[in-house]
Motif scaffolding. Structure first.
Motif, short mmCIF file in Angstrom:
data_model
loop_
_atom_site.label_atom_id
_atom_site.label_comp_id
_atom_site.label_asym_id
_atom_site.label_seq_id
_atom_site.Cartn_x
_atom_site.Cartn_y
_atom_site.Cartn_z
N GLU A 31 0.83 -1.21 0.00
CA GLU A 31 0.00 0.00 0.00
C GLU A 31 0.86 1.26 0.00
O GLU A 31 0.50 2.26 -0.61
CB GLU A 31 -0.92 0.01 1.22
CG GLU A 31 -1.93 -1.12 1.21
CD GLU A 31 -2.63 -1.29 2.54
OE1 GLU A 31 -3.81 -1.66 2.52
OE2 GLU A 31 -1.99 -1.08 3.60
N LEU A 32 1.99 1.19 0.68
CA LEU A 32 2.87 2.37 0.73
C LEU A 32 3.57 2.64 -0.59
O LEU A 32 3.87 3.79 -0.89
CB LEU A 32 3.91 2.19 1.84
CG LEU A 32 3.42 2.47 3.24
CD1 LEU A 32 4.51 2.13 4.25
CD2 LEU A 32 2.97 3.89 3.40
N ALA A 33 3.81 1.62 -1.39
CA ALA A 33 4.52 1.80 -2.66
C ALA A 33 3.82 2.81 -3.58
O ALA A 33 4.45 3.77 -4.03
CB ALA A 33 4.73 0.46 -3.35
N PRO A 34 2.52 2.66 -3.88
CA PRO A 34 1.89 3.67 -4.75
C PRO A 34 1.75 5.04 -4.09
O PRO A 34 1.83 6.06 -4.77
CB PRO A 34 0.52 3.08 -5.08
CG PRO A 34 0.27 2.03 -4.08
CD PRO A 34 1.61 1.56 -3.59
N ILE A 35 1.59 5.06 -2.77
CA ILE A 35 1.49 6.34 -2.07
C ILE A 35 2.82 7.09 -2.16
O ILE A 35 2.86 8.27 -2.50
CB ILE A 35 1.08 6.13 -0.59
CG1 ILE A 35 -0.34 5.58 -0.49
CG2 ILE A 35 1.20 7.44 0.19
CD1 ILE A 35 -0.75 5.15 0.90
N LEU A 36 3.92 6.39 -1.88
CA LEU A 36 5.23 7.04 -1.91
C LEU A 36 5.67 7.38 -3.34
O LEU A 36 6.38 8.36 -3.56
CB LEU A 36 6.27 6.17 -1.22
CG LEU A 36 6.11 6.07 0.29
CD1 LEU A 36 7.07 5.06 0.88
CD2 LEU A 36 6.29 7.43 0.95
N SER A 37 5.21 6.61 -4.31
CA SER A 37 5.50 6.94 -5.71
C SER A 37 4.84 8.27 -6.08
O SER A 37 5.48 9.15 -6.67
CB SER A 37 4.99 5.81 -6.61
OG SER A 37 5.13 6.17 -7.96
N LEU A 38 3.57 8.41 -5.75
CA LEU A 38 2.87 9.67 -6.00
C LEU A 38 3.52 10.81 -5.22
O LEU A 38 3.73 11.90 -5.75
CB LEU A 38 1.40 9.54 -5.61
CG LEU A 38 0.56 10.83 -5.66
CD1 LEU A 38 0.47 11.35 -7.09
CD2 LEU A 38 -0.82 10.57 -5.09
N TYR A 39 3.85 10.55 -3.96
CA TYR A 39 4.49 11.57 -3.12
C TYR A 39 5.80 12.05 -3.76
O TYR A 39 6.06 13.25 -3.84
CB TYR A 39 4.74 11.02 -1.72
CG TYR A 39 5.50 11.96 -0.84
CD1 TYR A 39 4.86 13.04 -0.24
CD2 TYR A 39 6.86 11.82 -0.63
CE1 TYR A 39 5.55 13.94 0.55
CE2 TYR A 39 7.57 12.70 0.15
CZ TYR A 39 6.91 13.76 0.75
OH TYR A 39 7.61 14.65 1.52
N GLY A 40 6.61 11.12 -4.24
CA GLY A 40 7.88 11.48 -4.87
C GLY A 40 7.71 12.35 -6.10
O GLY A 40 8.46 13.30 -6.31
N ARG A 41 6.70 12.03 -6.91
CA ARG A 41 6.43 12.85 -8.10
C ARG A 41 5.99 14.25 -7.72
O ARG A 41 6.38 15.23 -8.36
CB ARG A 41 5.38 12.16 -8.98
CG ARG A 41 5.90 10.89 -9.64
CD ARG A 41 4.95 10.38 -10.69
NE ARG A 41 3.59 10.26 -10.23
CZ ARG A 41 2.98 9.12 -9.92
NH1 ARG A 41 3.62 7.98 -10.03
NH2 ARG A 41 1.72 9.10 -9.53
N MET A 42 5.18 14.37 -6.68
CA MET A 42 4.70 15.69 -6.26
C MET A 42 5.83 16.50 -5.60
O MET A 42 5.85 17.73 -5.73
CB MET A 42 3.52 15.55 -5.32
CG MET A 42 2.28 15.01 -6.02
SD MET A 42 1.69 16.07 -7.34
CE MET A 42 0.65 17.18 -6.43
N VAL A 43 6.73 15.84 -4.91
CA VAL A 43 7.90 16.54 -4.35
C VAL A 43 8.76 17.07 -5.50
O VAL A 43 9.21 18.22 -5.47
CB VAL A 43 8.70 15.62 -3.42
CG1 VAL A 43 10.07 16.21 -3.09
CG2 VAL A 43 7.93 15.36 -2.14
N ALA A 44 8.96 16.24 -6.52
CA ALA A 44 9.76 16.66 -7.67
C ALA A 44 9.11 17.84 -8.39
O ALA A 44 9.81 18.70 -8.93
CB ALA A 44 9.94 15.49 -8.63
N ALA A 45 7.77 17.90 -8.37
CA ALA A 45 7.06 19.01 -9.00
C ALA A 45 7.04 20.25 -8.12
O ALA A 45 6.58 21.31 -8.53
CB ALA A 45 5.63 18.59 -9.33
N GLY A 46 7.55 20.12 -6.87
CA GLY A 46 7.61 21.26 -5.96
C GLY A 46 6.31 21.54 -5.22
O GLY A 46 6.18 22.60 -4.61
N GLU A 47 5.36 20.62 -5.25
CA GLU A 47 4.06 20.83 -4.61
C GLU A 47 4.03 20.41 -3.14
O GLU A 47 3.38 21.05 -2.34
CB GLU A 47 2.98 20.07 -5.38
CG GLU A 47 2.72 20.62 -6.76
CD GLU A 47 2.15 22.03 -6.71
OE1 GLU A 47 1.20 22.28 -5.95
OE2 GLU A 47 2.66 22.88 -7.45
#
Length: 114
Positions: free
Chosen positions: A24-40
């Protein structure tokens, strides 16, 4: 001689707590990483409570969470055990499939990047 647990909370009902599984954490952290990279997004917190596990997402550490991803196994048969909740407490999406529920935040990422 009796065995003493190295952690002070062991044996005090930790088995009753709800937690996110690695799958469950894998897709959550994947999304989180993309949003961090986008600066959000900038920070997150995870809470494992008796009835609910919460992944909180923050823009800044000292703020209230922008979003909360909650897992409530008791709602599995009714509304679905996963929910994305906004800063104002509104449920943005609820369901039984975590990836489907997370799509509501991916749409926000598309808007943020454009």
């Amino acid at each position: 001689m009796t065995y003493q647990s190295p952690t002070p909370l062991a044996g005090r009902g930790d088995a009753e707590r709800v937690a996110f599984h690695r799958t469950e954490l894998a897709p959550i952290l994947s999304l989180y990483g993309r949003m961090v990279a986008a600066g959000e997004w900038r920070d997150y917190g995870i809470s494992s409570l008796r009835d609910v596990a919460v992944f909180s997402i923050f823009r800044r550490t000292a703020e209230h969470p922008l979003y909360r991803i909650e897992k409530r196994p008791r709602l599995r048969g009714r509304q679905g055990q996963y929910a994305v909740i906004g800063m104002d407490g509104r449920i943005l999406k609820r369901g039984g499939d975590l990836r489907t529920v997370l799509r509501v935040l991916e749409r926000k990422m598309i808007r943020a990047v454009e």
